[in-house]
Write an enzyme that holds these catalytic residues in place. Structure first.
Site, PDB file in Angstrom:
ATOM      1  N   ALA A 188       0.813  -1.219   0.000  1.00 39.44           N
ATOM      2  CA  ALA A 188       0.000   0.000   0.000  1.00 39.44           C
ATOM      3  C   ALA A 188       0.847   1.269   0.000  1.00 39.44           C
ATOM      4  CB  ALA A 188      -0.932  -0.007   1.210  1.00 39.44           C
ATOM      5  N   ASP A 234       0.022  -2.995  12.723  1.00 39.11           N
ATOM      6  CA  ASP A 234       0.093  -2.376  11.394  1.00 39.11           C
ATOM      7  C   ASP A 234      -1.232  -1.663  11.092  1.00 39.11           C
ATOM      8  OD1 ASP A 234       1.342  -1.658   9.013  1.00 39.11           O
ATOM      9  OD2 ASP A 234       0.621  -3.429   7.937  1.00 39.11           O
TER      10      ASP A 234
END
Length: 372
Positions: free
Chosen positions: A132, A265
């Protein structure tokens, strides 16, 4: 104050029942059995150290990645309510000038004690394993850029993730470690040999093992084998049921039983609702608790550390193994010396869990905080 619980998880030992005496924001004494006074506060269930999250991008509808102090406080408060008493702010790939600004802003919150540190995840990552992160912003780690961000981070910068196969990466690992910062291997297409070279240069963390890293192969083992087999390396796992299959969680635990570090995360939707978010410059859609970019790549998690502990137990870890990976191990990995344990002298960061391992109460530095 004195607290008692059915079970207290301390480093290497579980007290059942046990008690903890807190004075001036610190753990003063820990004992097994009945407390030395009848004037004690009774907590049912399990008392664990406050969770330590060394890899988090956001939560509570806010993000660390925008470099805004108020948003950063909102993230820390959201995770604190779920038992995370020490949190490291992770930044994703961006222009070096933007990262420099963001690190300075977040560094002030480290000085204030809101954050435990700052983690740079990018821009020195492999394009084919960027996940990402914005591919156009990736670059090799030049000495000038590395020194610029190390200077901006100062004592607040705790960890830097990079891909060791990039030009200049091994020199960058040495520069990072020489500055007193933890170097981590991640988002990488490195060979086994290149990963070994990075470890030899001082890298000591595997950034979210299994995710955005070259896979294992019996003839070309790749970086995961190097990271798992070396006792100097702490191994991050995102234990949320989305990023890693339970069998692979157990495989990592078997290979590195005392070196597992649970991380979230997490991005902005952790402890918040589904919807549209941003992870740095990347647009992220969160549906049914799963965060993805428009291309379908997983974009962080919506996990809390309490959720990671619960999922790890459900995946075959013992409670003690799960708590250790959420407390002592991450604290040691990043050199946070007074958190992650219930021991005399440690900061009085405590989490009370019920029989389902849901958070009941949270204490930070000897004071109760709002719980979910």
């Amino acid at each position: 104050m004195i607290l008692t619980a059915d079970r207290i998880i301390t480093p290497g030992r579980t007290l059942a029942p046990g008690w903890v005496r807190v004075e001036s924001g610190r753990v003063a004494e820990v004992g097994e059995g009945s407390p030395p006074t009848t004037d004690a506060h009774r907590l049912s269930g399990t008392l664990a150290p406050g969770f330590v999250d060394t890899h988090c991008h956001g939560g509570g509808g806010a993000s660390f990645t925008v470099g805004d102090a108020e948003e950063a406080r909102q993230v820390a408060e959201a995770h604190l309510a779920h038992g995370t008493t020490s949190i490291v702010a992770s930044l994703v790939t961006d222009e070096v000038a933007a990262l420099e600004r963001h690190v300075r802003v977040l560094g002030e919150l480290v000085t204030d004690g809101v954050l435990a540190g700052v983690h740079l995840e990018g821009p020195w990552l492999a394009r084919d394993f960027c996940g990402a992160h914005e591919p156009s912003l990736l670059r090799p780690p030049s000495p000038e850029d590395v020194d610029r961000l190390l200077t901006a981070g100062g004592d607040a910068l705790r960890m830097v993730t990079l891909a060791p196969e990039l030009d200049g990466a091994i020199d960058a690992v040495r520069r990072i470690v020489d500055a007193g910062v933890v170097a981590a291997v991640g988002h990488t297409d490195a060979t086994w040999e290149q990963a070994r070279e990075a470890i030899g240069a001082g890298a000591t963390v595997a950034t979210h093992l299994y995710n955005q890293i070259r896979g294992l192969h019996h003839r070309t083992p790749g970086p995961m084998a190097a990271l798992l087999e070396d006792d100097r390396v702490w191994v991050e796992l995102i234990s949320d049921g989305v990023h890693v299959h339970p069998a692979m969680l157990r495989l990592a635990r078997s290979a590195a039983p005392d070196r597992i570090v649970l991380v979230t995360d997490a991005m902005g939707a952790a402890a918040a609702a589904d919807g549209d978010y941003h992870l740095g410059p990347i647009h992220v859609q969160v549906r049914e608790g799963v965060a993805r970019t428009p291309t379908g790549a997983i974009a962080g998690s919506t996990l809390t550390m309490a959720g990671a502990v619960r999922h790890s137990v459900a995946s075959g870890f013992t409670l003690e193994q799960s708590v250790d990976a959420a407390t002592r191990a991450p604290a040691e990995a990043l050199g946070l010396t007074d958190v992650g344990r219930i021991d005399p002298g440690a900061r009085a960061d405590l989490v009370a869990l019920d029989a389902d391992l849901e958070v009941i109460r949270v204490m930070r530095a000897g004071s109760w905080v709002a719980s979910p």
